[in-house]
Design a protein around this motif. Structure first.
Motif, PDB file in Angstrom:
ATOM      1  N   VAL A 119      -0.290   4.005  -4.933  1.00 29.15           N
ATOM      2  CA  VAL A 119      -0.763   2.650  -4.626  1.00 29.15           C
ATOM      3  C   VAL A 119      -2.132   2.720  -3.972  1.00 29.15           C
ATOM      4  N   LYS A 120      -2.834   1.596  -3.991  1.00 27.36           N
ATOM      5  CA  LYS A 120      -4.092   1.447  -3.284  1.00 27.36           C
ATOM      6  C   LYS A 120      -3.914   0.487  -2.117  1.00 27.36           C
ATOM      7  N   ALA A 121      -4.809   0.553  -1.151  1.00 26.99           N
ATOM      8  CA  ALA A 121      -4.764  -0.373  -0.017  1.00 26.99           C
ATOM      9  C   ALA A 121      -4.957  -1.797  -0.521  1.00 26.99           C
ATOM     10  N   GLY A 122      -4.027  -2.664  -0.176  1.00 24.22           N
ATOM     11  CA  GLY A 122      -4.071  -4.044  -0.633  1.00 24.22           C
ATOM     12  C   GLY A 122      -3.139  -4.322  -1.797  1.00 24.22           C
ATOM     13  N   GLN A 123      -2.556  -3.279  -2.383  1.00 23.97           N
ATOM     14  CA  GLN A 123      -1.640  -3.477  -3.516  1.00 23.97           C
ATOM     15  C   GLN A 123      -0.294  -3.990  -3.021  1.00 23.97           C
ATOM     16  N   PRO A 124       0.301  -4.990  -3.684  1.00 27.33           N
ATOM     17  CA  PRO A 124       1.594  -5.528  -3.241  1.00 27.33           C
ATOM     18  C   PRO A 124       2.690  -4.462  -3.277  1.00 27.33           C
ATOM     19  N   ILE A 125       3.446  -4.385  -2.186  1.00 27.35           N
ATOM     20  CA  ILE A 125       4.575  -3.460  -2.087  1.00 27.35           C
ATOM     21  C   ILE A 125       5.889  -4.217  -2.217  1.00 27.35           C
ATOM     22  N   ILE A 126       5.968  -5.350  -1.548  1.00 22.52           N
ATOM     23  CA  ILE A 126       7.113  -6.242  -1.701  1.00 22.52           C
ATOM     24  C   ILE A 126       6.607  -7.669  -1.843  1.00 22.52           C
ATOM     25  N   TYR A 127       7.449  -8.526  -2.383  1.00 22.15           N
ATOM     26  CA  TYR A 127       7.104  -9.934  -2.487  1.00 22.15           C
ATOM     27  C   TYR A 127       8.314 -10.780  -2.134  1.00 22.15           C
ATOM     28  N   SER A 128       8.076 -12.047  -1.880  1.00 25.73           N
ATOM     29  CA  SER A 128       9.145 -12.960  -1.483  1.00 25.73           C
ATOM     30  C   SER A 128       9.892 -13.470  -2.715  1.00 25.73           C
ATOM     31  N   LYS A 129      11.216 -13.409  -2.669  1.00 24.44           N
ATOM     32  CA  LYS A 129      12.021 -13.956  -3.763  1.00 24.44           C
ATOM     33  C   LYS A 129      11.850 -15.472  -3.861  1.00 24.44           C
ATOM     34  N   ASP A 130      11.552 -16.116  -2.729  1.00 20.93           N
ATOM     35  CA  ASP A 130      11.436 -17.570  -2.705  1.00 20.93           C
ATOM     36  C   ASP A 130      10.088 -18.050  -3.237  1.00 20.93           C
ATOM     37  N   ASP A 131       9.051 -17.228  -3.081  1.00 15.53           N
ATOM     38  CA  ASP A 131       7.716 -17.576  -3.565  1.00 15.53           C
ATOM     39  C   ASP A 131       7.012 -16.279  -3.924  1.00 15.53           C
ATOM     40  N   HIS A 132       6.951 -15.963  -5.216  1.00 13.76           N
ATOM     41  CA  HIS A 132       6.414 -14.686  -5.661  1.00 13.76           C
ATOM     42  C   HIS A 132       4.943 -14.493  -5.300  1.00 13.76           C
ATOM     43  N   ARG A 133       4.257 -15.560  -4.933  1.00 12.71           N
ATOM     44  CA  ARG A 133       2.848 -15.425  -4.551  1.00 12.71           C
ATOM     45  C   ARG A 133       2.678 -14.761  -3.196  1.00 12.71           C
ATOM     46  N   ILE A 134       3.709 -14.835  -2.346  1.00 18.13           N
ATOM     47  CA  ILE A 134       3.639 -14.247  -1.008  1.00 18.13           C
ATOM     48  C   ILE A 134       4.023 -12.777  -1.103  1.00 18.13           C
ATOM     49  N   THR A 135       3.055 -11.903  -0.842  1.00 16.39           N
ATOM     50  CA  THR A 135       3.265 -10.467  -0.973  1.00 16.39           C
ATOM     51  C   THR A 135       2.899  -9.747   0.316  1.00 16.39           C
ATOM     52  N   ILE A 136       3.492  -8.562   0.484  1.00 11.81           N
ATOM     53  CA  ILE A 136       3.142  -7.699   1.614  1.00 11.81           C
ATOM     54  C   ILE A 136       2.400  -6.502   1.040  1.00 11.81           C
ATOM     55  N   PRO A 137       1.131  -6.317   1.417  1.00  3.26           N
ATOM     56  CA  PRO A 137       0.309  -5.269   0.798  1.00  3.26           C
ATOM     57  C   PRO A 137       0.451  -3.916   1.485  1.00  3.26           C
ATOM     58  N   SER A 138       0.096  -2.884   0.750  1.00  5.10           N
ATOM     59  CA  SER A 138       0.041  -1.544   1.326  1.00  5.10           C
ATOM     60  C   SER A 138      -1.161  -1.442   2.263  1.00  5.10           C
ATOM     61  N   PRO A 139      -0.980  -0.891   3.463  1.00  7.67           N
ATOM     62  CA  PRO A 139      -2.114  -0.755   4.384  1.00  7.67           C
ATOM     63  C   PRO A 139      -3.050   0.391   4.020  1.00  7.67           C
ATOM     64  N   VAL A 140      -2.560   1.316   3.197  1.00  7.89           N
ATOM     65  CA  VAL A 140      -3.353   2.494   2.821  1.00  7.89           C
ATOM     66  C   VAL A 140      -3.142   2.793   1.339  1.00  7.89           C
ATOM     67  N   SER A 141      -3.921   3.714   0.822  1.00  5.69           N
ATOM     68  CA  SER A 141      -3.660   4.234  -0.521  1.00  5.69           C
ATOM     69  C   SER A 141      -2.869   5.529  -0.383  1.00  5.69           C
ATOM     70  N   GLY A 142      -2.059   5.812  -1.373  1.00  2.00           N
ATOM     71  CA  GLY A 142      -1.246   7.018  -1.304  1.00  2.00           C
ATOM     72  C   GLY A 142      -0.041   6.924  -2.219  1.00  2.00           C
ATOM     73  N   GLN A 143       1.005   7.670  -1.866  1.00  2.00           N
ATOM     74  CA  GLN A 143       2.205   7.733  -2.685  1.00  2.00           C
ATOM     75  C   GLN A 143       3.398   7.180  -1.936  1.00  2.00           C
ATOM     76  N   VAL A 144       4.201   6.379  -2.616  1.00  2.00           N
ATOM     77  CA  VAL A 144       5.453   5.872  -2.041  1.00  2.00           C
ATOM     78  C   VAL A 144       6.444   7.033  -2.008  1.00  2.00           C
ATOM     79  N   VAL A 145       6.755   7.510  -0.807  1.00  2.00           N
ATOM     80  CA  VAL A 145       7.576   8.722  -0.692  1.00  2.00           C
ATOM     81  C   VAL A 145       9.037   8.424  -0.360  1.00  2.00           C
ATOM     82  N   GLU A 146       9.319   7.229   0.167  1.00  2.00           N
ATOM     83  CA  GLU A 146      10.710   6.926   0.516  1.00  2.00           C
ATOM     84  C   GLU A 146      10.911   5.425   0.610  1.00  2.00           C
ATOM     85  N   ILE A 147      12.040   4.976   0.071  1.00  2.00           N
ATOM     86  CA  ILE A 147      12.486   3.587   0.235  1.00  2.00           C
ATOM     87  C   ILE A 147      13.794   3.636   1.016  1.00  2.00           C
ATOM     88  N   VAL A 148      13.761   3.119   2.226  1.00  2.00           N
ATOM     89  CA  VAL A 148      14.899   3.227   3.141  1.00  2.00           C
ATOM     90  C   VAL A 148      15.747   1.966   3.043  1.00  2.00           C
TER      91      VAL A 148
END
Length: 449
Positions: free
Chosen positions: A52-81
């Motif tokens: 991912v790159k910094a600013g790329q959406p990582i999660i979004y809201s099921k209620d409004d797909h326009r609302i996203t939470i971006p990655s703060p950095v670029s790198g690799q997604v290493v774990e989903i807890v």
């Protein structure tokens, strides 16, 4: 308007941060935690192993797909807890040595429409910085608030100074303020401490529909909820949005550069910090880098202030909305005949303990609760530290019995958990007051919206 608060309490604690940036808190791993975003129903945009790159959406809201939470950095997604029932707890990203940013394009807010500004904030993920009352959640971009509040004062114990962390960002602050002004047909209310009513960094920025106010008195005088209550109270069906100065600067930087820059300045403070001060960190960063800054002993690291922050374990991360990292001594040792001791060194709002005459002195408080939860008794303590024209005990009881009509009548629309934090501190019954308020807001939002 000059707001003067008389009800409340200042908790004087050692480890106040000196107004100096002492260095960087570097991290290899960063995390996005859906629980940082109240009432968000998250959906993943990435999988483990994705880059991912910094600013790329990582999660979004099921209620409004326009609302996203971006990655703060670029790198690799290493774990989903995940937790119980596969609840999404965190997405961890191993950062690149050099951060790559998504280019969202520049935008001059003076020439842009309200819709263009909202669209830019939604695309970049920075819309999450715009929150609303009631409920204290991410604002609905389809709403038009009757006012927007920006709190430039923080009275919580050992918390970051909102003006110090933006002292070198005046240009970004100006751009962010120009954008926010266009989001409402009402007023934009800026609140400052009465001791500094005209801060230099805001000189020349106050124009148009912006109004300034001063506030004085003990905590929670700095809470944005207090400002809303006294300046423009909320009724059913009304919406008020709010932000903080560093949020404005981040929005301004996005509009001027086209990049989502998650870097911010946080205060690292508390009795267990060897050199309290300010540090540069990227939002969501691992807090493992704190260890060299801490004194020897058992510590509790809190992302946020000591009243409303979230406890972090050894693998903890900085919260999305937090600008303070508080560190206290972890202490659960029972005191022999503690109820007979004079109480020197313990916080109190009464004269029942000898410590009442030390209220002006900073003390090294720890995590000891000095009691346990017991039946709810009415003692009048809440009213001494709760500056709203609301009956706090009656409101809490209405929440406990799920009486929505009473919640509305007693003013739940005007408050969130942080407004009751001091009530929890002084509560003789050790009731989890903030948790109770959150459950009431959750019920009210699900039933009323």
């Amino acid at each position: 308007m000059n707001i003067r608060i008389k009800k409340g309490a200042d908790i004087k604690i050692t480890g106040q941060p000196k107004q100096e940036v002492l260095g960087d808190l570097k991290a290899d791993v960063y995390a996005i935690k859906p629980d940082d975003f109240k009432f968000l129903h998250p959906k993943l945009s990435v999988k483990e192993g994705n880059t991912v790159k910094a600013g790329q959406p990582i999660i979004y809201s099921k209620d409004d797909h326009r609302i996203t939470i971006p990655s703060p950095v670029s790198g690799q997604v290493v774990e989903i807890v995940r937790g119980e029932k596969r609840k999404l707890l965190a997405i961890k990203i191993l950062a690149d040595k050099e951060i790559e940013y998504i280019d969202f394009g520049k935008l001059n807010p003076e020439n842009a429409s309200r819709e263009q500004i909202i669209e830019k904030l939604l695309a970049s993920g920075l819309w999450t910085l715009v929150r609303q009352r009631p409920y204290g959640c991410i604002a609905n971009p389809e709403d038009k608030p009757k006012a927007i509040f920006i709190s430039c004062v923080d009275t919580a114990p050992i918390s970051a100074d909102p003006l110090f962390v933006i002292k070198d960002k005046k240009n970004y602050l100006k751009t962010g303020l120009e954008a926010i002004k266009k989001l409402t047909d009402g007023k934009v209310h800026l609140t400052f401490a009465a001791s500094n009513p005209n801060p230099e960094i805001f000189s020349g920025l106050i124009s148009g529909n912006i109004e300034t106010h001063t506030v004085s008195g003990p905590h929670p005088a700095g809470n944005v909820g207090v400002h809303i209550h006294y300046i423009d109270p909320i009724n059913r069906g009304e919406r008020v949005w709010y932000l903080y100065p560093q949020d404005l600067a981040m929005i301004g930087e996005l509009l001027e550069t086209g990049r989502y820059n998650a870097s911010k300045i946080v205060a690292v403070a508390g009795p267990m910090v060897s050199n309290p001060g300010y540090y540069n960190i990227i939002s969501g960063g691992s807090l493992k880098g704190l260890k060299p800054l801490l004194k020897e002993g058992h510590t509790r690291v809190i992302s946020g202030n000591i009243l409303t922050g979230v406890r972090q374990d050894d693998d903890g991360f900085l919260g999305y909305y937090d600008y303070t990292i508080s560190v206290l001594e972890e202490n659960h040792e029972p005191e022999f005949l503690g109820w007979l001791l004079p109480g020197i060194g313990k916080f109190t709002i009464h004269r029942a303990l000898l410590n009442w005459f030390q209220n002006g002195k900073a003390l090294p408080y720890n995590t000891k609760m000095n009691g346990e939860e017991r039946p709810f008794v009415v003692t009048g303590e809440y009213e001494q530290v709760f500056p709203f024209d609301i009956y706090p005990v009656q409101l809490l009881k209405a929440i406990m019995v799920n009486d929505i009509e009473k919640m509305e009548q007693l003013g739940l629309y005007e408050v969130v958990e942080e407004d009751f934090a001091l009530c929890e501190v002084v509560c003789t019954s050790k009731i989890p007051v903030q948790e109770t308020v959150y459950k009431g807001l959750e019920l009210l939002k699900s039933e009323v919206g």
